[in-house]
Enzyme design. Structure first.
Site, PDB file in Angstrom:
ATOM      1  N   SER A  26     -32.896   1.797  27.966  1.00 45.06           N
ATOM      2  CA  SER A  26     -33.096   1.070  29.522  1.00 45.06           C
ATOM      3  C   SER A  26     -34.087   2.319  29.571  1.00 45.06           C
ATOM      4  O   SER A  26     -34.307   1.893  30.888  1.00 45.06           O
ATOM      5  CB  SER A  26     -32.155   2.526  29.874  1.00 45.06           C
ATOM      6  OG  SER A  26     -31.999   3.636  29.246  1.00 45.06           O
ATOM      7  N   LYS A  86     -26.523   7.009  36.481  1.00 44.31           N
ATOM      8  CA  LYS A  86     -28.679   6.828  36.951  1.00 44.31           C
ATOM      9  C   LYS A  86     -28.997   7.193  38.471  1.00 44.31           C
ATOM     10  O   LYS A  86     -29.299   8.019  38.770  1.00 44.31           O
ATOM     11  CB  LYS A  86     -28.436   5.889  36.292  1.00 44.31           C
ATOM     12  CG  LYS A  86     -28.979   5.712  34.732  1.00 44.31           C
ATOM     13  CD  LYS A  86     -29.555   4.424  34.218  1.00 44.31           C
ATOM     14  CE  LYS A  86     -30.026   4.628  33.063  1.00 44.31           C
ATOM     15  NZ  LYS A  86     -29.528   3.056  32.127  1.00 44.31           N
ATOM     16  N   VAL A 108     -10.511  11.701  32.974  1.00 44.02           N
ATOM     17  CA  VAL A 108     -10.374  11.035  33.901  1.00 44.02           C
ATOM     18  C   VAL A 108      -9.021  10.790  34.658  1.00 44.02           C
ATOM     19  O   VAL A 108      -9.411  10.386  35.402  1.00 44.02           O
ATOM     20  CB  VAL A 108     -11.951   9.765  33.467  1.00 44.02           C
ATOM     21  CG1 VAL A 108     -13.127   9.845  32.749  1.00 44.02           C
ATOM     22  CG2 VAL A 108     -10.329   9.014  32.506  1.00 44.02           C
TER      23      VAL A 108
END
Length: 929
Positions: A820, A863, A488
């Protein structure tokens, strides 16, 4: 009693190197390197030199030693070490002769006559100056480009009173004893280090033939020969009265002889049969006097001091001596801390007394070279101008896309640095003003008369000065820990930070380090001992305020028989302790508080809690698809085009193609695999371009990469993207998932089917324990509220009687876990039992409790991006996740309708707004727990 009269004259001044004092009749080498004032003075008087030679006079100037913090500037009052302010000591240690101010000069000096220029092999050139006459500075006329002062030159006359004669005879007696000790060959281990008979004879003649009229010259000569300290020589220079000077030199010689006799059993021999005729000091060659003085100051150690050799033709000794002289010069230029200066001086004295053939000689020299290489005070000046923040922000944005948290923290650090610098500048101006006022009242200002402060006013000024010094703001650099998945940009981000600050950068790889000594160095007692990684890094960058990247700090080895490397990092990474970091090899406190430490880690699990507590943790999530697209277009594609020999415009990838590569051929948090795939595409087009060129058909080459070519270039798709259904059906709900590798999210279909049975629930799709428990919680809530939902005709009826359920999550080969999906499971069960289909354009995420509350979850950013990419229009989120939506790209937040819910009933009304539920108005009051 000696007396002196004086005449006033204008005199150019040369500050002597620290610790040096020139007395009348003595010769001294003054190095000319790094002395702009000396160069300017010589260039100014070079025209006068031609006239001086015609007149038969030599080139002269005033040689002034630097003042000592332990002695008043007039040389009459010693200052107690205990009462000396620590700041004054440090200030004195940092004084350099070439950069000195008038406040740093001693009040007395000696007129020096240039008698030659000396340049030895491996050594810098130096002026050889002989002292002629004492003078006292009345006032300094100018400081730059060299000092010039109005001075009183003293003509000395020695009186013949009985007390002076007695002191002179005592001085001659002590001088003979010192000469006798120097001539005793039994005290000297090697013939090459013995006192030359010729020099000894000249010394003896000078002592014997001197009468009381030469008392002043003999006192100065013996003060230079004897082992006297810097402050003692300053006091002798300031002794304008010959009688006082004789008393002080007699005291020094008596002390030195007692010290020698206490260590070596010596029979003193004196000689009385010498003629008493007059004797000129110039009969002794200046170089011989210098050798004699250096031998005496060596304390009869048996070794010739560096810079001098007993024999005139001993080239090897000269070479070794000049190496030590060079080392001494490097140590002087290194601007050591007070502790380091004390240790270096001690080791340098040891080195001078050692035989180069001694094994310890190399160890000692290597140690001193390491001390000289450490940047004790040298720092890179931070670029903190008006455009600092703007320039740094642009630098970070150009190098990295996204990563707003770390960019924000670094800009905060820059802003704080700039404010501290401004405040310190104001404080320093006030301190300088008060210090000048205080020094002027003490008689330090030689140019004008200043009234003496009263004791009350002095205390008030000193108190204010102390308070101002406490207001100085120190620069304690933050210690940052960048935590995130591989690829990253943690390491490259640290390099960009150094570039934006204008500082030096050094990377220390800690992966696999298992020995504490690699961090803190080995003790000097070990063979081939060297400093640790931290000190070695400082030596490499050459400044005290670099940016250090501690890469892979989570992979440092744990405690073992070689120590605990992670424990060794505690002192390095503690802002309250690292200003006195101690390396085992150097064994001197080193200030690391100016170093900006940036550590990187992939996980916090393996970092010990005490070490983690010392660092400011900044979490970097994986890149989203949108961010990867921007990174590919701005950085990766141009880089791969150049790496594969192509030019701009010879490979063109549309956003659609880039997104396809990201979603179907890579599934990672960083961009390393994405760069590899883009490299494959560029190489494919490079082959096509080369073939077209060989065939002479460059016009037929198409630089655009189409979707149809991707499968030919990269093979079949490795990952299949979920797309929202076009038609809804009961029992099927669209959930949201963030992949554990980070950076990507997608939709996840949850399928629920029922069948005749005994109430059993079957779970498939490689589900984890938490996800299974989430299904159980959802089913319990639905069963408890079946009557309010209109699923049963009686509150006591069991909806699962004579029924079994099967809950499945597609993509069964991929492990799934987490709470979730609780809201999606609940809505799927309600949809199945009521027969109402959930609209396929609606997706949801959130954990549910037995009370029906919808609780926050993680991975919201990933998401939502995955939902938009899959064609979802509306997303139900827990109300407490509202803050996480701020991190979502604007194009995503504008492309989705985001609805926040706090309870399952709110979600039910959002999914089926037109449906009627018998118990929808009482659910906030009623509880079945």
């Amino acid at each position: 009693m000696g007396s002196n009269s004086g005449r006033t004259t204008k005199l150019p001044l040369v500050p002597l190197p620290k610790g040096s004092v020139l007395l009348p009749g003595i010769t001294l080498r003054i190095p000319v390197s790094n002395r702009p004032d000396l160069a300017n003075l010589l260039s100014t008087i070079v025209d006068r030199s031609a006239v001086a030679k015609r007149d038969g006079t030599a080139i002269t100037f005033g040689c002034v030693p630097l003042s000592s913090p332990y002695l008043s500037k007039d040389g009459q009052r010693l200052i107690d070490d205990g009462s000396l302010d620590e700041d004054r000591r440090e200030e004195f240690d940092m004084i350099d002769a070439g950069q000195s101010r008038k406040e740093d000069l001693f009040r007395h000096g000696t007129i020096g006559k240039v008698i030659g220029i000396q340049r030895r092999a491996y050594s810098e050139p130096a002026l050889v100056v002989q002292g002629v006459q004492r003078f006292t500075i009345r006032r300094v006329l100018k400081e730059r480009p060299f000092f010039e002062a109005e001075a009183v030159v003293h003509d000395e006359k020695v009186s013949g009173d009985a007390e002076t004669v007695e002191l002179f005879q005592q001085l001659r007696q002590l001088s003979r004893e010192l000469l006798t000790l120097l001539r005793l060959s039994s005290l000297l281990p090697s013939p090459g280090s013995r006192l030359s008979p010729l020099i000894a004879r000249k010394f003896e003649l000078f002592i014997t033939k001197s009468d009381v009229s030469h008392a002043s010259r003999l006192a100065d000569f013996m003060a230079d020969v004897a082992d006297s300290g810097f402050e003692e020589k300053l006091r002798i220079l300031a002794s304008l009265d010959v009688k006082i000077r004789l008393e002080r030199v007699v005291e020094i010689l008596t002390r030195q002889l007692q010290s020698i006799k206490s260590n070596v059993k010596v029979t003193t021999i004196t000689t009385n049969s010498f003629p008493s005729s007059g004797f000129d000091i110039n009969q002794i060659d200046p170089r011989d006097r210098e050798i004699l003085a250096r031998k005496a100051m060596a304390g009869l150690s048996g070794l010739t001091p560096p810079g001098l050799s007993a024999g005139r033709n001993n080239d090897n000794d000269d070479k070794e001596s000049n190496e030590v002289d060079e080392l001494q010069q490097r140590l002087q230029e290194a601007q050591l801390s007070p502790e380091a200066r004390k240790v270096a001086d001690k080791e340098l004295r040891r080195l001078r007394k050692m035989n180069p053939a001694n094994a310890e000689y190399g160890v000692c020299r290597t140690y001193l070279e390491n001390i000289a290489d450490i940047p004790w005070t040298k720092m890179t000046e931070d670029q903190l101008g008006p455009e600092t923040l703007k320039r740094a922000r642009k630098q970070l944005d150009d190098d990295h896309y996204g990563l707003e948290k770390i960019k924000k923290r670094l800009l905060e650090y820059l802003a704080v640095l700039r404010l501290k610098q401004s405040t310190n500048r104001d404080v320093e101006r006030q301190i300088e003003s008060l210090s000048k006022e205080l020094e002027a009242s003490d008689g330090g200002d030689l140019e004008k008369e200043v009234p003496v402060l009263s004791e009350t006013d002095r205390v008030a000024v000193e108190t204010k000065l102390h308070m101002l010094k406490t207001r100085r703001m120190g620069d304690k650099s933050p210690i940052l820990l960048l935590v995130g998945p591989p690829g990253v940009g943690k390491t490259s981000l640290a390099r960009s930070v150094a570039s934006s600050l204008g500082r030096k950068f050094h990377r220390i790889s800690l992966g696999g380090v298992r020995d504490e000594a690699e961090i803190r160095g080995h003790r000097r007692t070990y063979v081939a001992a060297m400093p640790g990684l931290i000190v070695s890094g400082l030596k490499k960058v050459g400044v005290a305020n670099p940016v250090f990247l501690l890469d892979e700090i989570d992979k440092v080895g744990g405690a073992n028989f070689q120590g605990d490397p992670s424990a060794a990092m505690l002192e390095v990474l503690d802002p309250e302790q690292n200003h006195t970091f101690s390396d085992h090899y150097i064994n001197i406190p080193i200030d690391l508080s100016k170093v900006l430490f940036i550590a990187t880690a992939n996980s916090l699990d393996t970092i010990p809690a005490p070490l983690l507590d010392r660092m400011e943790t900044i979490s970097l999530s994986g890149y989203t698809t949108v961010e990867k697209r921007h990174i590919a277009k701005r950085h990766l594609i141009p880089k791969q085009i150049r790496a594969n020999g192509l030019s701009d415009g010879q490979v063109v990838l549309s956003d659609e193609v880039i997104d396809k590569i990201i979603t179907s051929y890579t599934r990672e948090s960083g961009v390393r695999n994405l760069e590899r795939e883009l490299g494959s595409v560029c190489r494919f087009k490079a082959v096509q371009f080369a073939d077209a060129g060989d065939a002479g058909r460059l016009d037929a080459y198409n630089p655009v990469v189409s979707m149809d070519e991707l499968e030919e270039i990269l093979g079949i798709e490795r990952f299949e993207e979920e797309i929202a259904e076009k038609h809804g059906r009961p029992g099927v709900v669209t959930g949201l998932v963030a992949y554990s590798t980070g950076g990507q999210g997608s939709i996840l279909f949850i399928e629920v089917a029922d069948m005749p049975g005994n109430g059993r629930v079957q779970l498939t799709g490689k589900l984890g324990d938490v996800l299974k428990e989430s299904v159980e919680v959802a089913l319990t809530w639905v069963k408890a509220h079946a009557f309010e939902l209109g699923l049963t005709a009686d509150p006591t009826e069991d909806i699962m009687k004579n029924r079994s359920l099967h809950v499945h999550c597609p993509s069964g080969a991929i492990p799934k876990d987490g709470p979730s999906a609780g809201l999606a499971h609940t809505m799927g069960l309600i949809s199945l039992f009521t027969g109402k289909a959930v609209p396929p354009s609606v997706a949801m995420t959130g954990e549910v409790s037995l009370r029906g509350k919808v609780m926050p979850v993680g991975g919201i950013k990933e998401k939502l991006i995955g939902a938009l990419r899959a064609g979802v229009k509306t997303v139900l989120l827990p109300h407490h996740n509202r803050k996480d939506v701020k991190d979502v790209p604007q194009e995503v937040s504008e492309g989705l309708e985001i609805v926040y819910v706090t309870h399952i009933w709110e979600a039910i009304r959002q999914v089926w707004p037109d449906a009627h539920w018998p118990g929808q108005h009482t659910h906030f009051i009623e509880s079945r727990l």
